[in-house]
Design a protein around this motif. Structure first.
Motif, PDB file in Angstrom:
ATOM      1  N   ASP A 133      80.791  22.251  23.840  1.00 16.89           N
ATOM      2  CA  ASP A 133      79.555  21.743  24.214  1.00 16.89           C
ATOM      3  C   ASP A 133      79.518  20.229  24.347  1.00 16.89           C
ATOM      4  O   ASP A 133      80.532  19.564  24.073  1.00 16.89           O
ATOM      5  N   LEU A 134      78.415  19.606  24.413  1.00  9.70           N
ATOM      6  CA  LEU A 134      78.152  18.316  24.656  1.00  9.70           C
ATOM      7  C   LEU A 134      78.627  17.381  23.325  1.00  9.70           C
ATOM      8  O   LEU A 134      79.109  16.399  23.534  1.00  9.70           O
ATOM      9  N   THR A 135      78.217  18.102  22.135  1.00  4.17           N
ATOM     10  CA  THR A 135      78.478  17.389  20.903  1.00  4.17           C
ATOM     11  C   THR A 135      80.050  17.364  20.594  1.00  4.17           C
ATOM     12  O   THR A 135      80.404  16.279  20.196  1.00  4.17           O
ATOM     13  N   ALA A 136      80.654  18.368  21.049  1.00  2.55           N
ATOM     14  CA  ALA A 136      82.217  18.360  20.957  1.00  2.55           C
ATOM     15  C   ALA A 136      82.863  17.102  22.117  1.00  2.55           C
ATOM     16  O   ALA A 136      83.966  16.570  21.738  1.00  2.55           O
ATOM     17  N   ALA A 137      82.287  17.421  23.206  1.00  2.00           N
ATOM     18  CA  ALA A 137      82.632  16.363  24.414  1.00  2.00           C
ATOM     19  C   ALA A 137      82.655  14.949  23.769  1.00  2.00           C
ATOM     20  O   ALA A 137      83.252  14.033  24.169  1.00  2.00           O
ATOM     21  N   TYR A 138      81.366  14.758  23.283  1.00  2.00           N
ATOM     22  CA  TYR A 138      80.971  13.411  22.707  1.00  2.00           C
ATOM     23  C   TYR A 138      82.055  12.945  21.799  1.00  2.00           C
ATOM     24  O   TYR A 138      82.538  11.690  21.863  1.00  2.00           O
ATOM     25  N   GLN A 139      82.263  13.573  20.752  1.00  3.59           N
ATOM     26  CA  GLN A 139      83.421  13.239  19.705  1.00  3.59           C
ATOM     27  C   GLN A 139      84.749  13.167  20.679  1.00  3.59           C
ATOM     28  O   GLN A 139      85.394  12.042  20.204  1.00  3.59           O
ATOM     29  N   PHE A 140      85.043  14.111  21.364  1.00  2.00           N
ATOM     30  CA  PHE A 140      86.361  14.011  21.904  1.00  2.00           C
ATOM     31  C   PHE A 140      86.543  12.732  22.828  1.00  2.00           C
ATOM     32  O   PHE A 140      87.678  12.180  22.666  1.00  2.00           O
ATOM     33  N   TYR A 141      85.615  12.358  23.737  1.00  2.00           N
ATOM     34  CA  TYR A 141      85.786  11.446  24.388  1.00  2.00           C
ATOM     35  C   TYR A 141      85.311  10.108  24.242  1.00  2.00           C
ATOM     36  O   TYR A 141      85.725   9.012  24.522  1.00  2.00           O
ATOM     37  N   CYS A 142      84.481   9.969  23.487  1.00  2.00           N
ATOM     38  CA  CYS A 142      83.789   8.834  22.926  1.00  2.00           C
ATOM     39  C   CYS A 142      83.967   8.499  21.347  1.00  2.00           C
ATOM     40  O   CYS A 142      83.510   7.461  20.674  1.00  2.00           O
ATOM     41  N   GLN A 143      84.649   9.471  20.790  1.00  2.00           N
ATOM     42  CA  GLN A 143      85.065   9.481  19.307  1.00  2.00           C
ATOM     43  C   GLN A 143      83.694   8.912  18.390  1.00  2.00           C
ATOM     44  O   GLN A 143      83.949   7.983  17.582  1.00  2.00           O
ATOM     45  N   LYS A 144      82.749   9.567  18.755  1.00  2.00           N
ATOM     46  CA  LYS A 144      81.447   9.371  17.833  1.00  2.00           C
ATOM     47  C   LYS A 144      80.703  10.574  17.808  1.00  2.00           C
ATOM     48  O   LYS A 144      80.949  11.675  18.389  1.00  2.00           O
ATOM     49  N   ALA A 145      79.921  10.947  16.590  1.00  2.00           N
ATOM     50  CA  ALA A 145      79.527  12.027  16.295  1.00  2.00           C
ATOM     51  C   ALA A 145      78.027  11.777  17.089  1.00  2.00           C
ATOM     52  O   ALA A 145      77.277  10.620  17.123  1.00  2.00           O
ATOM     53  N   LEU A 146      77.712  12.702  17.612  1.00  2.00           N
ATOM     54  CA  LEU A 146      76.354  12.845  18.246  1.00  2.00           C
ATOM     55  C   LEU A 146      74.954  13.118  17.518  1.00  2.00           C
ATOM     56  O   LEU A 146      74.845  14.129  16.954  1.00  2.00           O
TER      57      LEU A 146
END
Length: 269
Positions: A133-146
Protein backbone atom coordinates in the motif's frame (compact mmCIF):
# COMPACT_ATOMS: atom_id res chain seq x y z
CA UNK A 1 7.54 -26.37 12.04
CA UNK A 2 6.09 -29.17 14.14
CA UNK A 3 3.68 -31.42 12.24
CA UNK A 4 0.94 -33.49 13.83
CA UNK A 5 0.00 -35.05 10.49
CA UNK A 6 1.35 -34.99 6.92
CA UNK A 7 1.26 -31.81 4.89
CA UNK A 8 1.25 -31.66 1.09
CA UNK A 9 2.74 -28.73 -0.79
CA UNK A 10 1.39 -28.73 -4.31
CA UNK A 11 1.10 -26.75 -7.51
CA UNK A 12 -1.15 -27.08 -10.53
CA UNK A 13 -0.75 -26.13 -14.19
CA UNK A 14 -4.01 -25.84 -16.08
CA UNK A 15 -5.70 -24.90 -19.34
CA UNK A 16 -6.38 -21.41 -17.93
CA UNK A 17 -7.13 -19.49 -14.75
CA UNK A 18 -10.88 -20.04 -14.45
CA UNK A 19 -11.28 -22.42 -11.50
CA UNK A 20 -14.76 -23.56 -12.57
CA UNK A 21 -14.20 -24.08 -16.30
CA UNK A 22 -10.54 -24.86 -16.84
CA UNK A 23 -8.86 -28.24 -16.41
CA UNK A 24 -5.68 -29.55 -14.83
CA UNK A 25 -2.82 -30.58 -17.11
CA UNK A 26 -0.17 -31.17 -14.43
CA UNK A 27 -0.08 -31.53 -10.67
CA UNK A 28 2.99 -31.86 -8.47
CA UNK A 29 2.77 -32.78 -4.79
CA UNK A 30 5.38 -33.03 -2.07
CA UNK A 31 4.15 -34.80 1.07
CA UNK A 32 6.08 -34.17 4.29
CA UNK A 33 5.36 -36.57 7.16
CA UNK A 34 5.69 -35.68 10.86
CA UNK A 35 8.87 -37.81 10.99
CA UNK A 36 10.28 -35.72 8.05
CA UNK A 37 9.87 -38.50 5.49
CA UNK A 38 9.05 -37.13 2.05
CA UNK A 39 7.03 -38.49 -0.82
CA UNK A 40 6.61 -36.87 -4.21
CA UNK A 41 4.08 -37.36 -6.95
CA UNK A 42 3.96 -35.50 -10.27
CA UNK A 43 1.35 -36.30 -12.89
CA UNK A 44 0.57 -35.06 -16.36
CA UNK A 45 -3.17 -35.18 -17.05
CA UNK A 46 -5.09 -35.09 -20.32
CA UNK A 47 -7.59 -32.27 -19.76
CA UNK A 48 -9.97 -33.50 -22.45
CA UNK A 49 -9.99 -30.05 -24.04
CA UNK A 50 -7.52 -28.21 -26.24
CA UNK A 51 -4.80 -26.17 -24.56
CA UNK A 52 -4.58 -22.82 -26.35
CA UNK A 53 -1.32 -21.49 -27.76
CA UNK A 54 -1.46 -18.57 -25.32
CA UNK A 55 -1.59 -20.91 -22.30
CA UNK A 56 1.12 -23.18 -23.73
CA UNK A 57 3.35 -20.10 -23.92
CA UNK A 58 2.94 -19.72 -20.14
CA UNK A 59 3.62 -23.23 -18.81
CA UNK A 60 5.12 -24.96 -21.85
CA UNK A 61 2.88 -28.04 -21.71
CA UNK A 62 1.57 -28.81 -25.19
CA UNK A 63 -1.41 -30.81 -26.36
CA UNK A 64 1.01 -33.45 -27.63
CA UNK A 65 2.61 -33.67 -24.18
CA UNK A 66 -0.67 -34.77 -22.58
CA UNK A 67 -2.23 -36.65 -25.50
CA UNK A 68 -1.42 -40.07 -24.03
CA UNK A 69 -1.75 -39.02 -20.38
CA UNK A 70 -4.65 -40.31 -18.26
CA UNK A 71 -7.76 -38.21 -17.73
CA UNK A 72 -8.45 -36.76 -14.31
CA UNK A 73 -11.11 -39.35 -13.54
CA UNK A 74 -8.50 -42.07 -14.15
CA UNK A 75 -6.22 -40.72 -11.42
CA UNK A 76 -8.80 -39.23 -9.05
CA UNK A 77 -8.83 -42.15 -6.60
CA UNK A 78 -5.03 -42.38 -6.39
CA UNK A 79 -4.85 -38.64 -5.76
CA UNK A 80 -7.46 -38.86 -3.01
CA UNK A 81 -5.57 -41.73 -1.40
CA UNK A 82 -2.31 -39.78 -1.52
CA UNK A 83 -3.98 -36.69 -0.01
CA UNK A 84 -6.05 -38.48 2.61
CA UNK A 85 -5.50 -37.18 6.14
CA UNK A 86 -3.19 -34.37 5.01
CA UNK A 87 -3.03 -30.63 5.45
CA UNK A 88 -2.13 -28.48 2.44
CA UNK A 89 0.37 -25.78 1.59
CA UNK A 90 1.54 -23.81 -1.42
CA UNK A 91 1.69 -20.36 -2.97
CA UNK A 92 -1.67 -19.00 -4.07
CA UNK A 93 -3.38 -22.35 -3.42
CA UNK A 94 -6.30 -20.80 -1.56
CA UNK A 95 -7.64 -18.87 -4.51
CA UNK A 96 -6.59 -21.12 -7.39
CA UNK A 97 -5.19 -24.61 -6.88
CA UNK A 98 -7.61 -25.86 -4.22
CA UNK A 99 -10.78 -24.45 -5.88
CA UNK A 100 -9.70 -25.93 -9.23
CA UNK A 101 -8.92 -29.30 -7.67
CA UNK A 102 -12.26 -29.24 -5.86
CA UNK A 103 -14.09 -28.71 -9.18
CA UNK A 104 -12.18 -31.55 -10.84
CA UNK A 105 -13.11 -33.95 -8.04
CA UNK A 106 -16.72 -32.74 -8.10
CA UNK A 107 -17.00 -33.68 -11.78
CA UNK A 108 -15.90 -37.19 -10.78
CA UNK A 109 -18.43 -37.36 -7.95
CA UNK A 110 -15.89 -37.14 -5.12
CA UNK A 111 -16.04 -34.59 -2.29
CA UNK A 112 -12.81 -32.68 -1.73
CA UNK A 113 -11.45 -31.97 0.74
CA UNK A 114 -13.00 -34.81 2.73
CA UNK A 115 -12.59 -32.87 5.97
CA UNK A 116 -11.44 -29.37 6.89
CA UNK A 117 -7.65 -29.47 6.51
CA UNK A 118 -5.30 -26.71 7.55
CA UNK A 119 -4.25 -24.64 4.53
CA UNK A 120 -0.94 -22.77 4.61
CA UNK A 121 -0.70 -20.22 1.80
CA UNK A 122 2.63 -18.48 1.31
CA UNK A 123 0.99 -15.82 -0.86
CA UNK A 124 -1.33 -14.80 1.98
CA UNK A 125 1.61 -14.57 4.38
CA UNK A 126 3.58 -12.55 1.83
CA UNK A 127 0.77 -10.04 1.34
CA UNK A 128 0.19 -9.62 5.07
CA UNK A 129 3.85 -9.36 6.07
CA UNK A 130 4.92 -7.26 3.06
CA UNK A 131 1.99 -4.89 2.39
CA UNK A 132 1.84 -3.17 -0.99
CA UNK A 133 0.00 0.00 0.00
CA UNK A 134 1.01 3.68 -0.06
CA UNK A 135 2.30 3.64 3.50
CA UNK A 136 4.64 0.74 2.71
CA UNK A 137 5.72 2.32 -0.58
CA UNK A 138 6.47 5.63 1.14
CA UNK A 139 8.64 3.88 3.71
CA UNK A 140 10.41 1.80 1.04
CA UNK A 141 11.10 4.53 -1.52
CA UNK A 142 11.34 7.62 0.67
CA UNK A 143 12.57 6.07 3.94
CA UNK A 144 9.96 8.05 5.87
CA UNK A 145 6.87 7.18 7.87
CA UNK A 146 3.66 8.43 6.30
CA UNK A 147 2.03 10.73 8.86
CA UNK A 148 -1.68 11.29 8.32
CA UNK A 149 -2.19 8.27 6.06
CA UNK A 150 -5.65 8.11 4.46
CA UNK A 151 -5.97 11.86 4.66
CA UNK A 152 -6.36 13.08 1.10
CA UNK A 153 -3.61 15.75 1.18
CA UNK A 154 -1.09 13.55 2.99
CA UNK A 155 -1.71 10.69 0.56
CA UNK A 156 -1.48 12.98 -2.49
CA UNK A 157 1.85 14.42 -1.32
CA UNK A 158 3.18 10.96 -0.53
CA UNK A 159 2.14 9.59 -3.91
CA UNK A 160 4.03 12.45 -5.60
CA UNK A 161 7.17 11.74 -3.57
CA UNK A 162 6.93 8.02 -4.23
CA UNK A 163 6.70 8.47 -8.00
CA UNK A 164 9.68 10.81 -8.17
CA UNK A 165 11.64 8.45 -5.91
CA UNK A 166 10.80 5.58 -8.26
CA UNK A 167 12.10 7.57 -11.22
CA UNK A 168 15.35 8.14 -9.35
CA UNK A 169 15.64 4.51 -8.23
CA UNK A 170 14.91 2.89 -11.61
CA UNK A 171 16.90 4.62 -14.37
CA UNK A 172 15.39 2.31 -16.98
CA UNK A 173 11.93 3.84 -16.43
CA UNK A 174 10.75 6.33 -19.07
CA UNK A 175 11.48 9.85 -17.86
CA UNK A 176 8.58 11.52 -19.69
CA UNK A 177 4.86 11.56 -19.00
CA UNK A 178 3.76 9.76 -22.15
CA UNK A 179 6.41 7.09 -21.77
CA UNK A 180 5.39 6.48 -18.16
CA UNK A 181 1.74 6.41 -19.19
CA UNK A 182 2.48 3.63 -21.67
CA UNK A 183 4.54 1.76 -19.06
CA UNK A 184 1.77 2.01 -16.43
CA UNK A 185 -1.03 1.07 -18.82
CA UNK A 186 0.62 -1.63 -20.86
CA UNK A 187 -2.08 -4.12 -21.74
CA UNK A 188 -1.80 -7.70 -20.56
CA UNK A 189 -0.92 -9.64 -23.70
CA UNK A 190 -3.39 -12.40 -22.81
CA UNK A 191 -6.33 -10.08 -23.41
CA UNK A 192 -7.84 -8.52 -26.51
CA UNK A 193 -9.17 -5.45 -24.70
CA UNK A 194 -7.92 -3.29 -21.84
CA UNK A 195 -10.33 -4.73 -19.26
CA UNK A 196 -9.92 -8.40 -20.09
CA UNK A 197 -13.48 -8.99 -21.30
CA UNK A 198 -12.07 -10.85 -24.30
CA UNK A 199 -8.96 -13.03 -24.33
CA UNK A 200 -6.80 -14.51 -27.04
CA UNK A 201 -7.36 -18.19 -27.71
CA UNK A 202 -5.10 -19.64 -30.41
CA UNK A 203 -4.92 -16.16 -31.93
CA UNK A 204 -8.71 -15.71 -31.93
CA UNK A 205 -10.78 -13.47 -29.66
CA UNK A 206 -12.82 -15.41 -27.10
CA UNK A 207 -15.43 -14.25 -24.60
CA UNK A 208 -14.08 -13.93 -21.07
CA UNK A 209 -17.32 -13.17 -19.21
CA UNK A 210 -20.97 -14.16 -19.10
CA UNK A 211 -22.72 -17.38 -20.00
CA UNK A 212 -20.62 -17.91 -23.13
CA UNK A 213 -17.29 -17.46 -21.38
CA UNK A 214 -14.59 -19.30 -23.31
CA UNK A 215 -16.48 -19.32 -26.63
CA UNK A 216 -14.76 -17.85 -29.68
CA UNK A 217 -16.22 -14.55 -30.84
CA UNK A 218 -16.35 -15.89 -34.37
CA UNK A 219 -18.47 -18.85 -33.22
CA UNK A 220 -20.85 -16.57 -31.31
CA UNK A 221 -21.41 -14.49 -34.44
CA UNK A 222 -22.47 -17.67 -36.18
CA UNK A 223 -24.50 -19.32 -33.41
CA UNK A 224 -25.51 -16.60 -30.91
CA UNK A 225 -25.85 -13.36 -32.84
CA UNK A 226 -28.74 -12.26 -30.65
CA UNK A 227 -26.46 -12.34 -27.57
CA UNK A 228 -23.89 -10.10 -29.23
CA UNK A 229 -26.65 -7.77 -30.45
CA UNK A 230 -27.92 -7.58 -26.86
CA UNK A 231 -24.44 -6.54 -25.67
CA UNK A 232 -24.28 -3.85 -28.35
CA UNK A 233 -27.72 -2.44 -27.50
CA UNK A 234 -27.93 -3.00 -23.73
CA UNK A 235 -26.07 0.18 -22.80
CA UNK A 236 -24.25 -1.22 -19.78
CA UNK A 237 -21.05 -2.40 -21.45
CA UNK A 238 -17.94 -0.34 -22.14
CA UNK A 239 -17.57 1.22 -25.56
CA UNK A 240 -14.56 -0.98 -26.20
CA UNK A 241 -16.63 -4.14 -25.67
CA UNK A 242 -19.52 -2.76 -27.73
CA UNK A 243 -17.17 -1.90 -30.60
CA UNK A 244 -15.62 -5.38 -30.59
CA UNK A 245 -19.05 -7.02 -30.74
CA UNK A 246 -20.41 -4.60 -33.35
CA UNK A 247 -17.43 -5.08 -35.65
CA UNK A 248 -17.64 -8.87 -35.23
CA UNK A 249 -21.32 -8.81 -36.19
CA UNK A 250 -20.26 -7.00 -39.36
CA UNK A 251 -17.52 -9.50 -40.18
CA UNK A 252 -14.52 -7.68 -38.69
CA UNK A 253 -12.63 -9.62 -36.06
CA UNK A 254 -9.66 -8.57 -33.89
CA UNK A 255 -6.26 -9.65 -35.15
CA UNK A 256 -3.40 -10.47 -32.85
CA UNK A 257 -0.20 -8.71 -33.89
CA UNK A 258 2.41 -11.18 -35.06
CA UNK A 259 5.11 -9.60 -32.97
CA UNK A 260 2.95 -9.62 -29.85
CA UNK A 261 4.04 -12.04 -27.19
CA UNK A 262 1.97 -13.43 -24.40
CA UNK A 263 2.78 -11.63 -21.17
CA UNK A 264 2.50 -13.97 -18.25
CA UNK A 265 0.93 -12.15 -15.31
CA UNK A 266 1.16 -14.80 -12.70
CA UNK A 267 -1.94 -15.85 -10.81
CA UNK A 268 0.31 -15.73 -7.79
CA UNK A 269 1.18 -12.03 -8.06
Amino acid sequence: MKLSRPIIFFDIEATGTDTTRDRIVEIAMIKIHPDNRREEKTLRINPGVKISAEVIAVHGITNEDVASAPGFKDVAMSLLDFMDGCDFGGFGVTRFDIPLLTEEFKRCGFPFPKEEPAILDGLTIFHRKEPRDLTAAYQFYCQKALVGAHGARADALASQEVLFAQLARYPDLPQDVQGLHQFCNKQDGRFVDSRGKFLWKDGEAAMNFGKYKGELLRKLVKDQRDYLEWIVNEGKFSQEVVDLCWKALHGEFPKKAEEETVSHVSRNA
